[in-house]
Scaffold this active site. Structure first.
Site, PDB file in Angstrom:
ATOM      1  CD  GLU A  97       7.006  -2.954  -8.222  1.00 56.46           C
ATOM      2  OE1 GLU A  97       5.814  -2.848  -8.584  1.00 56.46           O
ATOM      3  OE2 GLU A  97       7.367  -3.656  -7.277  1.00 56.46           O
ATOM      4  N   GLY A 110       0.841  -1.199   0.000  1.00 58.10           N
ATOM      5  CA  GLY A 110       0.000   0.000   0.000  1.00 58.10           C
ATOM      6  C   GLY A 110       0.865   1.234   0.000  1.00 58.10           C
ATOM      7  CG  LEU A 111       4.648   3.183  -2.258  1.00 61.70           C
ATOM      8  CD1 LEU A 111       5.203   3.725  -0.957  1.00 61.70           C
ATOM      9  CD2 LEU A 111       5.777   2.502  -3.043  1.00 61.70           C
ATOM     10  CB  ILE A 125       5.424 -11.261 -36.768  1.00 64.15           C
ATOM     11  CG1 ILE A 125       6.778 -10.574 -36.902  1.00 64.15           C
ATOM     12  CG2 ILE A 125       5.486 -12.704 -37.268  1.00 64.15           C
ATOM     13  CD1 ILE A 125       7.875 -11.148 -36.034  1.00 64.15           C
ATOM     14  CB  ALA A 170       2.061  10.393  -3.002  1.00 68.57           C
ATOM     15  N   PRO A 189      -3.375   8.923  -4.494  1.00 73.76           N
ATOM     16  CG  PRO A 189      -5.657   9.310  -4.121  1.00 73.76           C
ATOM     17  CD  PRO A 189      -4.432   8.760  -3.469  1.00 73.76           C
ATOM     18  CB  THR A 196       7.082   6.253 -14.397  1.00 69.01           C
ATOM     19  OG1 THR A 196       7.944   7.263 -13.855  1.00 69.01           O
ATOM     20  CG2 THR A 196       5.682   6.413 -13.822  1.00 69.01           C
TER      21      THR A 196
END
Lengths: 385, 266
Positions: free
Chosen positions: A365, A121-122, A339, A127, A125, A367
């Site tokens: 993780e 939980g890092l 391809i 940060a 909105p 940018t």
């Protein structure tokens, strides 16, 4: 890199599991964006949630290199599952490295068995890349902390049962990072103050829940403050993110490998102008570049993981691996689609999924823009004149 | 109950046909990029044994192989699946070995490690498909043999097995000691080992024996064997497609019948 017999056997096990249990259902779960509870249970039985947890706490205790190789293997079949494992692994890593012995004995065996499935939980909105700006607070009240704030893009936050949460405990600290602490938050649907606002719908990375959370007077026992001392959370979580970035790089290599392998097979079957398209030089140039780049990316993440295993600082290497591998994945999955031509743009083929999954590794993780600044900062220190 | 499961390490039979090569001089398949794995039916046999152990925990399962050092990886896989012990009889030979000779080696080893209540084999090797070693070893051990079993359980003084026959299946019981050959079925799909067990398997001991210790002359495996392989080759398959043209289904059927008759395959 020459794999050890143990690594070979472990990867073979994960490969068999992925082929037997995941491959047949991935298309359905992806299309319905359904959380793969049955697969997660089987991952639990297999012991994947305890991979990076030491044997004395009930895990398999594999090193960072092996752990990352497993991420590549899983991602080559369905990257979303590596996501379910990824933030759980970061939480386990941080707890194992920085937790008190009591915390390790109490929590790690449950994490190893998968009974306690965690996440990180890092992000908030306001940060994400700017972590030091995070607003969530944790205020000590007697024998507990009371958490208030919002978290964004949190994997495993609804169907998991634990989160490693970074919160501000001292707004007056000399540096913002010194005023942050990390907590283990255990939760279920009934936990007062733990509110899942909404699942977030995404371009790719389907099946895994990514949610917006609110903490409203959420109470966390004091014994769940990681390490038992305030003010170390920022450094603890950043160290966990190093492992996270290595694993994101491995996930990117896994997705790119799958895209390449399907493209190289398709190129030998699909005929244009009277011959397989693999005989056209334009396709050969793509294939050569794809494989060269994905091999280079693999070397980068293994190099970073080896450094981590030697106990050395690896933020530069982890950042370079994450940056290069994720950009490579974006390019290789697009080339695989080229391809495949029109078929590659349809949901009948896997390459469109690989293409949709690739940007997660570019943005998630940390940018790639942040990665570049981290790398540059390190380089300027290293080459100071 | 002590169960010994005889397993063989082979080149992965799932290797794509385009990558499969043989060495005509050595008369053996070339490993190339293929993995070495436990022979398919042997792995099912291991699963059958482990299912008995799941129900009756005091059961011990010993995995036994006759092969070079590399075959230890097959034993490690067996240990990771939760076999209790692993035994390897060493040889530097690769490729085909005479089934009668192999049976003698396996029977002698089983006697030397103290015998077994039940000996399990895959119904045939996934390389040469001789389907003889199980039968010949049972004969050498003077054990009754149940062939083509798919599952087994421990009962009073023996075992009960379900076996496939030409007209369906049958349930048979036998006192121990007894030998069984196992064929594949949905009920014996080999389990995927847990990651902790995979790691621990690499720290468990493997008992190694030599033919010398067993008092066996290696010549029985090839030079003095009753059967000699003269030639090993990959058959050439020519696929030809003929489209039967016609205005109506009846016309196409008539032309198809004529074409089949002309091939003289009926």
């Amino acid at each position: 890199m020459q794999l050890t017999a143990e690594q070979t056997a472990l990867l073979e096990t994960v490969r068999s599991f992925a082929q037997r249990e995941i491959k047949p259902i991935v298309h359905t779960y992806e299309a319905e964006d359904r959380y793969p509870s049955e697969i997660v249970e089987k991952m639990q039985e297999l012991g994947l949630f305890g991979l990076n947890i030491a044997p004395e706490y009930g895990g398999a205790g594999v090193d960072t290199v092996t752990y990352a190789l497993v991420f590549e293997e899983l991602s080559a079949v369905w990257m979303s599952l590596a996501g379910i494992l990824g933030t759980h692994g970061i939480m386990a890593y941080v707890l194992q490295r920085f937790g008190t012995e009591e915390q390790k004995r109490r929590l790690l065996p449950r994490m190893a068995s998968g009974e306690l499935r965690g996440g990180l939980g890092l992000t908030e909105p306001d940060a994400g890349s700017d972590v030091q700006n995070l607003k969530t607070t944790a205020v000590r009240q007697g024998d507990r902390y009371v958490l208030n704030g919002q978290k964004m893009f949190i994997t495993n936050s609804r169907y998991g049962s634990g989160l490693l949460v970074l919160a501000r405990t001292n707004p007056l600290a000399d540096k913002p990072s010194h005023g942050m602490s990390a907590f283990i938050v255990e939760h279920d649907e009934q936990t007062p103050g733990y509110i899942v606002r909404r699942p977030i719908h995404k371009l790719g990375y389907k099946g895994v829940e990514t949610c917006e959370l609110s903490f409203e007077d959420l109470q966390v026992p004091q014994e769940n403050l990681v390490g038992g001392e305030e003010g170390h959370g920022f450094a603890q979580v950043m160290s966990g993110l190093e492992v996270g970035r290595i694993n994101v790089a491995a996930r990117a290599v896994g997705v790119a490998r799958a895209a390449f392998e399907e493209a190289v097979r398709y190129a030998q079957q699909r005929q244009t102008f009277g011959q397989p398209i693999a005989q056209h030089q334009a396709i050969q140039l793509l294939l050569a570049d794809m494989y060269t780049q994905l091999s280079a990316a693999r070397h980068l993440y293994i190099d970073a993981a080896e450094k981590k295993d030697r106990g050395q600082r690896a933020d530069l290497e982890a950042g370079m691996a994450k940056l290069f591998a994720s950009e490579m994945c974006g390019k290789v999955t697009l080339d695989a689609m080229r391809i495949h031509g029109g078929y590659g743009y349809t949901t009948d083929f896997n390459v469109e999924r690989y293409y949709r999954d690739a940007p997660l590794m570019i943005i998630g993780e940390g940018t790639n823009e942040i990665q570049r600044t981290v790398i540059a900062r390190q380089l300027l220190q290293r080459y100071r004149v | 109950m002590r169960i010994v499961v005889c397993i063989k390490q082979v080149i992965d039979p799932e290797v794509p046909p385009s990558e499969f090569r043989i060495d005509p001089q050595k008369k053996e398949a070339v490993q190339g990029r293929a993995n070495l794995v436990i022979s398919t039916f042997d792995e099912c046999a291991l699963e059958v044994a482990l299912q008995v152990k799941d129900k009756v925990p005091e059961t011990t399962v010993t995995a036994l192989t006759f092969g070079p050092k590399s075959a230890e990886e097959a034993l490690r896989k067996a240990l990771a699946m939760r076999a209790d012990e692993a035994v390897r009889v060493d040889t530097d030979r690769t490729g085909r070995m005479d089934p009668a000779g192999v049976a003698q080696v396996l029977a002698s080893t089983i006697q030397k490690i103290g015998g077994a209540d039940v000996v399990l084999f895959g119904r045939e090797g996934a390389d040469f498909d001789s389907a003889q070693v199980g039968q010949m070893t049972a004969e050498a051990l003077e054990m009754p043999l149940i062939t083509l079993a798919t599952e087994m359980e421990a009962v009073d003084k023996g075992i009960r097995a379900r076996r496939h026959g030409d007209d369906g299946w049958s349930v048979v019981e036998a006192p121990t000691p007894v030998a069984l050959t196992i064929t594949n079925a949905p009920v014996n799909v080999p389990r995927i080992p847990k990651v902790k067990d995979v790691m621990q398997a690499h720290r468990k001991p493997i008992t190694t024996m030599t033919l010398d210790e067993l008092g066996i002359d290696p010549a029985i495996l090839s030079e003095a064997a009753p059967v000699e392989m003269e030639e090993l080759f990959i058959p050439e398959v020519n696929n030809q497609v003929t489209i039967i043209e016609g205005e109506t289904p009846e016309e196409k059927a008539e032309k198809l019948a004529q074409a089949i008759l002309a091939l003289k395959v009926l």
